[in-house]
Scaffold this active site. Structure first.
Site, mmCIF file in Angstrom:
data_model
loop_
_atom_site.group_PDB
_atom_site.id
_atom_site.type_symbol
_atom_site.label_atom_id
_atom_site.label_comp_id
_atom_site.label_asym_id
_atom_site.label_seq_id
_atom_site.Cartn_x
_atom_site.Cartn_y
_atom_site.Cartn_z
ATOM 1 N N LYS A 203 0.354 53.099 53.548
ATOM 2 C CA LYS A 203 1.344 52.605 52.579
ATOM 3 C C LYS A 203 1.685 51.175 52.949
ATOM 4 O O LYS A 203 2.013 50.894 54.109
ATOM 5 C CB LYS A 203 2.585 53.494 52.642
ATOM 6 C CG LYS A 203 3.787 52.963 51.883
ATOM 7 C CD LYS A 203 4.862 54.010 51.843
ATOM 8 C CE LYS A 203 6.207 53.437 51.476
ATOM 9 N NZ LYS A 203 7.223 54.461 51.281
HETATM 10 C C1 R5P Z 1 10.031 52.700 54.251
HETATM 11 O O1 R5P Z 1 10.218 52.290 55.312
HETATM 12 C C2 R5P Z 1 11.068 53.456 53.563
HETATM 13 O O2 R5P Z 1 11.321 54.517 54.329
HETATM 14 C C3 R5P Z 1 10.651 53.828 52.148
HETATM 15 O O3 R5P Z 1 9.858 54.974 52.124
HETATM 16 C C4 R5P Z 1 9.897 52.705 51.510
HETATM 17 O O4 R5P Z 1 10.494 51.493 51.795
HETATM 18 C C5 R5P Z 1 9.692 52.879 50.024
HETATM 19 O O5 R5P Z 1 10.858 52.767 49.378
HETATM 20 P P1 R5P Z 1 11.219 51.476 48.539
HETATM 21 O O6 R5P Z 1 10.345 51.514 47.335
HETATM 22 O O7 R5P Z 1 12.657 51.655 48.212
HETATM 23 O O8 R5P Z 1 10.949 50.274 49.381
#
Ligand code: R5P
Length: 290
Positions: A203
């Site tokens: 990711k």
């Molecule tokens: C990552 O470190 C967080 O835990 C979230 O899973 C990630 O940042 C995705 O969320 P957002 O789209 O709010 O950035």
């Protein structure tokens, strides 16, 4: 010999029909065992090879994040409209209904809060508990270039070893320190390291310049992280550009649950990711559903 088989019907072996050898739809994933492939097929839609994962794990280091104050009220109703949910085991056990058939990807690292050095994480969940919870996968932060880089990489490789033992894919989340440059060169480095060391999913963030090179140089599927809340059209455009640039979907949080109309936003993102809907059309869909 097989006396139990008393059927009078002639056996039909269809000997002239060769048994089909099934390939596997997901990038870099053809050599895994059945359980791992099956879990990946629950996270990623086998028809499109992509996913819309809803990230709601933010509380593991920043407490009751805006939009996640009441996951039972604000997030549980969204679950039918995402492909997978990324959450902590605490939230899963306490508020996610166990009759949900959606794949759950569980946050497996933690330790420091926003008050401390974030790269100082440890493994925060046993693989045994992930299995007990019927997780489709687990996720862990990897801090390439961070103060505790080596430990976070080692945390990931330990989970990858445990995941391989039981067929559970590991999603490595490339975490960027506050003072680090978020460019394609950095994400190429971070994503490639995670994949080389065994992560089945990576990711990472979208970058306007060179994102195709980030995905091309990562041999396993990349899902795009959303980042802070931006205008709906911008978020839809970012998701569109990411999948057109080779991402296998998104794992977005704030741009969905902080939207005025989260279900409409999820539906619009779903169209962008799985049907290549153009951002202006997806925005029009969002507005009409909102
Ligand atoms: C990552 O470190 C967080 O835990 C979230 O899973 C990630 O940042 C995705 O969320 P957002 O789209 O709010 O950035």
């Amino acid at each position: 010999m097989p006396e139990a088989d008393v059927s009078k019907k002639n056996k039909d072996y269809q000997a002239n029909v060769p048994q089909e050898n099934h390939g596997f739809f997901l990038k870099g994933s053809g050599n895994y065992d059945w359980g791992m492939k099956n879990r990946l097929s629950r996270i990623f839609n086998p028809k499109t090879g992509r996913t819309v994962m809803l990230a709601v794990d933010h509380g593991y280091f920043q407490g009751p994040t805006t939009g996640l104050e009441r996951i039972d009220l604000n997030i549980v109703p969204l679950i039918p409209d995402c492909d997978a949910l990324f959450c902590t085991r605490g939230i899963l056990r306490s508020v996610v209904p166990a009759d949900s058939t959606k794949p759950m990807v569980l946050r497996a690292s933690g330790g420091p809060s926003i008050l401390k050095e974030l790269s100082d994480e440890q493994i925060a969940m046993d693989m045994e508990d992930a299995i007990r919870l019927n997780a489709a996968g687990i996720g862990i932060q990897v801090f390439i270039g961070g103060e505790h880089e080596t430990r976070s990489v080692h945390n990931m490789t330990r989970l990858v070893d445990a995941g391989l033992r039981y067929g559970i894919p590991v999603m490595a989340v490339t975490a960027v320190g506050k003072d680090m440059v978020r460019d394609a060169r950095y994400f190429q480095l971070a994503c490639r390291i995670c994949a080389e060391l065994g992560a089945q999913i990576v990711k990472t963030y979208y970058v306007e310049e060179g994102f195709e090179e980030v995905t091309a140089s990562c041999p396993v599927p990349i899902v795009m992280a959303g980042g802070k809340k931006i205008a709906e059209l911008d978020a839809l455009t970012m998701a569109y550009n990411a999948v057109q640039g080779g991402a296998s979907g998104v794992d977005m949080g704030r741009n969905i649950f902080q939207s005025d109309a989260p279900i409409a936003m999820l539906t619009a993102i779903h169209k962008v990711v799985h049907e290549n809907m153009k951002p202006p059309d997806a925005l029009a869909l969002f507005e009409s559903l909102k």
